[in-house]
Structures are given as structure tokens and as C-alpha cells.
Design a protein around this motif. Structure first.
Motif, short mmCIF file in Angstrom:
data_model
loop_
_atom_site.label_atom_id
_atom_site.label_comp_id
_atom_site.label_asym_id
_atom_site.label_seq_id
_atom_site.Cartn_x
_atom_site.Cartn_y
_atom_site.Cartn_z
N MET A 107 0.81 -1.16 -0.08
CA MET A 107 0.20 -0.10 -0.18
C MET A 107 0.70 1.22 -0.07
O MET A 107 0.40 2.38 -0.60
N GLU A 108 2.20 1.25 0.47
CA GLU A 108 3.02 2.40 0.44
C GLU A 108 3.47 2.70 -0.87
O GLU A 108 3.29 4.07 -0.97
N GLY A 109 3.56 1.76 -1.70
CA GLY A 109 3.96 2.02 -3.07
C GLY A 109 3.06 2.81 -3.75
O GLY A 109 2.99 3.59 -4.57
N PHE A 110 1.66 2.20 -3.80
CA PHE A 110 0.51 2.88 -4.15
C PHE A 110 0.41 4.48 -3.74
O PHE A 110 0.12 5.29 -4.57
N GLY A 111 0.59 4.70 -2.40
CA GLY A 111 0.58 5.98 -2.07
C GLY A 111 1.51 6.92 -2.59
O GLY A 111 1.23 8.04 -3.18
N ARG A 112 2.82 6.49 -2.61
CA ARG A 112 3.82 7.06 -3.45
C ARG A 112 3.63 7.42 -4.87
O ARG A 112 3.98 8.57 -5.20
N GLY A 113 3.16 6.40 -5.53
CA GLY A 113 2.68 6.60 -6.96
C GLY A 113 1.54 7.70 -7.07
O GLY A 113 1.71 8.61 -8.09
N LEU A 114 0.57 7.71 -6.34
CA LEU A 114 -0.49 8.88 -6.30
C LEU A 114 0.11 9.99 -5.98
O LEU A 114 -0.17 11.00 -6.59
N LEU A 115 1.18 9.97 -5.05
CA LEU A 115 1.74 11.50 -4.73
C LEU A 115 2.44 12.00 -5.74
O LEU A 115 2.56 13.11 -6.26
N PHE A 116 3.18 11.13 -6.85
CA PHE A 116 4.05 11.49 -7.79
C PHE A 116 3.16 11.94 -8.86
O PHE A 116 3.42 12.96 -9.46
N ILE A 117 2.05 11.11 -9.08
CA ILE A 117 1.13 11.52 -10.14
C ILE A 117 0.54 13.05 -9.71
O ILE A 117 0.53 13.77 -10.83
N GLY A 118 0.24 13.33 -8.35
CA GLY A 118 -0.44 14.48 -8.26
C GLY A 118 0.65 15.66 -8.31
O GLY A 118 0.28 16.60 -8.88
N VAL A 119 1.84 15.60 -8.23
CA VAL A 119 2.83 16.45 -8.11
C VAL A 119 3.20 16.76 -9.91
O VAL A 119 3.16 17.88 -10.05
N SER B 110 12.53 13.97 -17.86
CA SER B 110 13.75 13.28 -17.24
C SER B 110 14.13 13.34 -15.70
O SER B 110 14.34 12.53 -14.81
N VAL B 111 13.95 14.64 -15.33
CA VAL B 111 14.17 14.99 -14.00
C VAL B 111 12.88 13.98 -13.07
O VAL B 111 13.38 13.65 -12.02
N LEU B 112 11.86 14.27 -13.38
CA LEU B 112 10.96 13.65 -12.72
C LEU B 112 10.90 12.06 -12.83
O LEU B 112 10.53 11.47 -11.64
N LEU B 113 11.30 11.44 -13.83
CA LEU B 113 11.39 10.14 -13.94
C LEU B 113 12.69 9.64 -13.17
O LEU B 113 12.57 8.66 -12.38
N ASN B 114 13.58 10.32 -12.79
CA ASN B 114 14.90 10.09 -12.06
C ASN B 114 14.44 10.15 -10.60
O ASN B 114 14.78 9.27 -9.93
N ILE B 115 13.53 11.07 -10.28
CA ILE B 115 13.21 11.55 -8.78
C ILE B 115 12.35 10.11 -8.64
O ILE B 115 12.20 9.53 -7.35
N ALA B 116 11.31 9.86 -9.54
CA ALA B 116 10.43 8.55 -9.34
C ALA B 116 11.26 7.33 -9.11
O ALA B 116 10.96 6.53 -8.32
N TYR B 117 12.40 7.13 -9.85
CA TYR B 117 13.20 6.09 -9.83
C TYR B 117 13.87 5.78 -8.50
O TYR B 117 13.88 4.77 -7.88
N ARG B 118 14.24 6.98 -8.07
CA ARG B 118 14.88 6.96 -6.79
C ARG B 118 13.88 6.77 -5.70
O ARG B 118 14.41 6.02 -4.78
N LEU B 119 12.77 7.05 -5.98
CA LEU B 119 11.78 6.73 -4.77
C LEU B 119 11.39 5.49 -4.52
O LEU B 119 11.12 4.75 -3.56
N PHE B 120 11.22 5.00 -5.77
CA PHE B 120 10.71 3.42 -5.76
C PHE B 120 11.83 2.48 -5.94
O PHE B 120 11.30 1.17 -5.90
N ARG B 121 13.10 2.98 -5.83
CA ARG B 121 14.10 1.80 -5.73
C ARG B 121 14.34 1.29 -4.49
O ARG B 121 13.97 1.53 -3.59
#
Length: 77
Positions: free
Chosen positions: A1-13, A66-77
Motif C-alpha cells: 500500500m505504501e508504493g501505491f501512495g507514493r505513486g499517487l503522490l508522484f502523479i499529483g505532483v 527526465s528529472v521527474l522520472l529520475n526522482i520517481a526511480y529513486r523513490l521506488f528503488r
């Protein structure tokens, strides 16, 4: 559930950043009036092809993504 929350937060930003960019786009000087933009006029007809503006927007969008996907990659790693 934590990953889903991070994903929603990333999409919202990402949506908020896109909304801000759309709001500020008309205030950017020279946007749509760059030297590489093509305008053809013949009589009553006008054809406008914003070639340089399209390239500039494409470069900026690819840098931001590129910057946003880099941030998302680092969050979900």
C-alpha cells in the motif's frame, strides 16, 4: 500500500507541475514568435507552423520528464 501512495503522490505532483506550466505559458516572452516559426500568407489565407517553438517546448518537456522520472526511480528503488 505504501508504493501505491507514493505513486499517487508522484502523479499529483506531476499534474500540479503541468497545470502550473499551462498557466504560465502565455506569459513567456517570444513563445510562438521564434525565428524558426514559419508563416505563409496568400491572399486571405494564413498558415502558421511553429517549428522552432515546437522544438523548444520538446526540449524543455524532455528535460522536465527526465528529472521527474529520475526522482520517481529513486523513490521506488
Amino acid at each position: 500500500m505504501e508504493g501505491f501512495g507514493r505513486g499517487l503522490l508522484f502523479i499529483g505532483v506531476a499534474v500540479a507541475v503541468l497545470g502550473l506550466a499551462i498557466m504560465l505559458a502565455p506569459k513567456i516572452p517570444l513563445l510562438g514568435k521564434l525565428p524558426g516559426d514559419l508563416v505563409f500568407r496568400r491572399g486571405e489565407s494564413t498558415f502558421y507552423f511553429p517549428l522552432a517553438t515546437s522544438l523548444a517546448i520538446s526540449i524543455v518537456v524532455s528535460l522536465v520528464l527526465s528529472v521527474l522520472l529520475n526522482i520517481a526511480y529513486r523513490l521506488f528503488r
